[in-house]
Design an enzyme around this catalytic site. Sequence first.
Site, PDB file in Angstrom:
ATOM      1  N   ILE A   1       8.495  17.393  33.279  1.00 12.92           N
ATOM      2  CA  ILE A   1       9.227  17.918  34.439  1.00 12.92           C
ATOM      3  C   ILE A   1       9.511  19.400  34.300  1.00 12.92           C
ATOM      4  CG2 ILE A   1      10.289  15.762  35.198  1.00 12.92           C
ATOM      5  CD1 ILE A   1      12.782  16.482  33.640  1.00 12.92           C
TER       6      ILE A   1
ATOM      7  N   ASP B   1      27.159  31.281  29.698  1.00 12.20           N
ATOM      8  CA  ASP B   1      26.015  31.361  30.610  1.00 12.20           C
ATOM      9  C   ASP B   1      26.204  30.391  31.765  1.00 12.20           C
ATOM     10  OD1 ASP B   1      23.660  32.314  31.586  1.00 12.20           O
ATOM     11  OD2 ASP B   1      22.374  31.191  30.232  1.00 12.20           O
TER      12      ASP B   1
ATOM     13  N   GLY C   1      10.481  24.120  28.517  1.00 11.75           N
ATOM     14  CA  GLY C   1      11.615  24.822  27.919  1.00 11.75           C
ATOM     15  C   GLY C   1      11.093  25.864  26.957  1.00 11.75           C
ATOM     16  N   GLU C   2      12.013  26.596  26.335  1.00 13.11           N
ATOM     17  CA  GLU C   2      11.607  27.631  25.394  1.00 13.11           C
ATOM     18  C   GLU C   2      10.896  27.016  24.199  1.00 13.11           C
ATOM     19  OE1 GLU C   2      14.817  29.467  23.356  1.00 13.11           O
ATOM     20  OE2 GLU C   2      13.512  30.922  22.392  1.00 13.11           O
ATOM     21  N   PHE C   3      11.275  25.776  23.846  1.00 10.44           N
ATOM     22  CA  PHE C   3      10.768  25.184  22.608  1.00 10.44           C
ATOM     23  C   PHE C   3       9.627  24.204  22.837  1.00 10.44           C
ATOM     24  CE2 PHE C   3      15.114  26.444  21.644  1.00 10.44           C
ATOM     25  CZ  PHE C   3      14.928  27.111  20.445  1.00 10.44           C
ATOM     26  N   GLY C   4       9.412  23.781  24.076  1.00 11.98           N
ATOM     27  CA  GLY C   4       8.353  22.805  24.337  1.00 11.98           C
ATOM     28  C   GLY C   4       8.600  22.151  25.679  1.00 11.98           C
ATOM     29  N   GLU C   5       7.762  21.131  25.979  1.00 10.38           N
ATOM     30  CA  GLU C   5       7.883  20.491  27.294  1.00 10.38           C
ATOM     31  C   GLU C   5       9.221  19.767  27.458  1.00 10.38           C
ATOM     32  OE1 GLU C   5       5.082  19.671  25.368  1.00 10.38           O
ATOM     33  OE2 GLU C   5       3.698  21.022  26.398  1.00 10.38           O
TER      34      GLU C   5
HETATM   35  N1  ADE Z   1      15.784  19.320  33.307  1.00 14.40           N
HETATM   36  C1  ADE Z   1      16.398  19.669  32.181  1.00 14.40           C
HETATM   37  N2  ADE Z   1      17.282  18.721  31.833  1.00 14.40           N
HETATM   38  C2  ADE Z   1      17.221  17.760  32.776  1.00 14.40           C
HETATM   39  C3  ADE Z   1      17.903  16.538  32.955  1.00 14.40           C
HETATM   40  N3  ADE Z   1      18.808  16.141  32.119  1.00 14.40           N
HETATM   41  N4  ADE Z   1      17.597  15.804  34.034  1.00 14.40           N
HETATM   42  C4  ADE Z   1      16.663  16.237  34.888  1.00 14.40           C
HETATM   43  N5  ADE Z   1      15.999  17.370  34.774  1.00 14.40           N
HETATM   44  C5  ADE Z   1      16.274  18.133  33.709  1.00 14.40           C
END
Ligand code: ADE
Length: 920
Positions: free
Chosen positions: A549, A689, A552-556
């Site tokens: 979905i 943040d 991220g910085e570290f991976g999918e």
């Molecule tokens: N993207 C990053 N974290 C998530 C989560 N907990 N639920 C849905 N999409 C996300």
Amino acid sequence: MDEHNRPIHTFQVCNVMEPNQNNWLRSNWISRQAAQKVYVELRFTLRDCNSIPWVSGTCKETFNLFYHETDEAHGVKFRPAQYTKIDTIAADESFTQMDLGDRILKLNTEVREVGPINRKGFYLAFQDIGACIALVSVRVYYKKCPFTLRNLASFPDTVPRVDSSSLVEVRGACVDHAEERDTPKLFCGADGDWLVPLGRCVCSVGYEEIDGSCVACRPGFYKAYAGNIKCSKCPPHSFSYGDASAICRCEKGFFRAEKDPPTMACTRPPSPPRNLIFNLNDTCLLLEWSPPSDTGGRRDLTYNVQCKRCGPEPDHCQLCEDELRFLPGPLGLTNATVTVLDFSAHANYTFEIESLNGVSDMSSFPRQVAIITVSTDQGGPSLVGTLKKDWASPNSIALSWQQPEQTTLPIIDYEVKYYEKEHELLSYSSTRTKAPSVIVSGLKPATWYVFSVRTRTAAGYSSYSPKYEYETTGDSSNMASDQGQVLVIVTAAVGGFTLLVILTLFLLITGSEYFTTYVDPDTYEDPTQAVHEFTKEIDPSRIRIERVIGAGEFGEVCSGRLRTPGKKEIAVAIKTLKGGYVERQRRDFLREASIMGQFDHPNIIRLEGVVTKSRPVMIVVEYMENGSLDSFLRVSVGVLQNSGMIISSDSLKISQHDGHFTVIQLVGMLRGIASGMKYLSDMGYVHRDLAARNILVNSNLVCKVSDFGLSRVLEDDPEAAYTTTGGKIPIRWTAPEAISYRKFSSASDAWSYGIVMWEVMSYGERPYWEMSNQDVILSIEEGYRLPAPMGCPVALHQLMLHCWQKERNHRPKFTDIVSFLDKLIRNPSSLLPLPESPGEEMDYPMFISVGDWLDSIKMSQYKSNFMAAGYNTLDSVARMSIEDVRRIGVELIGHQRRIISSIQTLHLQLLHEHEKGFHV
Ligand code: ADE
């Protein structure tokens, strides 16, 4: 000729002078094979129409690409009407007469996707409508995740799904001589890349991993367990002759005890004890020896003692252990000494001491022992015969015995020794008597006693008579003392319980102070300790990854399901750590989990657990169906803007709203965020943040604060910019004191919360629009604050302004914000929108013209609409209503919103100026 001057074949057409061209070129039938989605790469050149004189009406610079699916080839039959258009293809570069002269080939490459294809094959067709084209090549291909070996498992060629957001889960098959540990899996992504390796195979016993396959252990080596370990050299005194040995066999004379691990050296029985000596006095015989010179390679050394009583002929011996008492015992001795009691005064005893270890029973060699012969005949008195009971009561007994027959010296007296049988080794009593009888009193009723007697002469004591055992009569219960004991126990239990209750109440009352403070994982010397303390390890077999979905910085980041025994399966989001990370990255990655794991609140994203003991390392959190708040709000506006847009059901679970939420719904979301922030600030955690992009929304519209990790989060945040002091800070969301001198606190989080309020009430608008970070800092410094978004209730905008006070101690606490929002929710009339703008004349120092103003809000495309409708001064613009904006032709809701919001800004800047004496 191609660019290397080699001849090439092309299909060409150049009927640029004649009108109404409709020329077709069709491919042969192309088998689909395994493809679901097909890519068509075209290479072509195209003549620039402007470079050909007199063709302006007839010359075209595009052609059309079509396809038609069929189950078989149609031969030469061709019906254009059956074909579906893929795209109109235009050239990025066209050539002129001059290029031709210079032999410059301006080759274009275009790729188009076709699919899903369902029939067995298809045709491609090209329609020319009057261009001057040469089609140089057509490459038709599909993507697949290629056969690969990963974690000792093989994964076959796999064709990705047509739907590019979902992955194909593929189970791997272990390579030869390997076995499954956790089911090996890979996910095939839309571009033919393998993603997210899970599980693994390991080499079986007798095999080790070398370059991705399992290779047999060589002779002389072995591997006793399946796993990622290497073959080991055979332990001492063992060998393996063949390949792939699971265990090494022991050399002759060496053994492995049943519980010895295969990694242990083979061992042998010990040599006999050395230096055996005795020490005899009247009553006891002490045997002592030194440990064997060879323990056989083991530590489980013990000794057994055997006693023989031999007559004058050495081979006429009888075993005599039963006659004697050995302390601590005759067998399994661990110390190199034993005490012998109850021996006769006139006898020869032969003692054999044997050393043993865990493999002594396995050896068929005759046992070797240390031997010593002890003569107890030291001219001492002789033994009394057996004892006889004359009478007894519950507390006493009368015993008698025969006098010894031959005594060299006169008997001085007899010593009667007795003890409770149960406490044999603990204590004994004795009494003396001159007669060969005794009355022993003071005994306990119903208790077993042991009695024996020895004679005393001038030469010393004889050995003891054989033992006489007797159980006294009577009732053993002692109610009074038992009741006393019960009373003591009950009193102690009641006292202990009371103490426990007082302690628990104390902890409950003071507990919030002691147990709810956030602990920074960086204060741990070993960060993995923090991970252990604050997170739960999840067995990866309980996780099913379904789709990627995000990145991220570290991976999918994936979505999936988590099974927990005895509980309902739940939807989760899974952050993965890409392979090839360094220790620092792993630590930073897991840091967020150590922080999240300390929180437990309905408005804070819940950590389900982590996977750290297998690859990939993962953080598993609750799944939030509507993703991040900023995009959720923007999409909600997009629904109206773009009626033709396809929005996946996953990205928008709230279907009943029409692009606007009710104000109560928006305030409900804000209340949730404030409540989560109150919890964090109560725990002493400063987020740093807080922004709508870091809030997640679930299917019930519940907002939860996420993205923890302090400095790391800021590294990761695309909004974070470097300040002059070198820190990376999301300028638009951050309080001035945090930007200037990194003074982050719950009060600076409150400033950010005000910005989040503004983002929510403006449906995801960018704070301060397109102003540069530098301008944002300067205008805040000068007192400028964001105006109320369109339709935003005054009370909410005032709360925002309250959060944006320069003096941080004047900003509201999160607890104030929560109760203020609660009041608004309970009293919805307080949420009426801002009053209509006043119609007075104004001047706008920031913008000189309507054009400049439209440029500043990136709405330049509407300049002509404003001019054509006569809105050519800012004053006239300032009086526009939303209907006016629609009437002049601004159709997209988002654009209407942006323009109207900016018009209100202009008003508010002035109002501000009048009311507070601020200068814009
Ligand atoms: N993207 C990053 N974290 C998530 C989560 N907990 N639920 C849905 N999409 C996300």
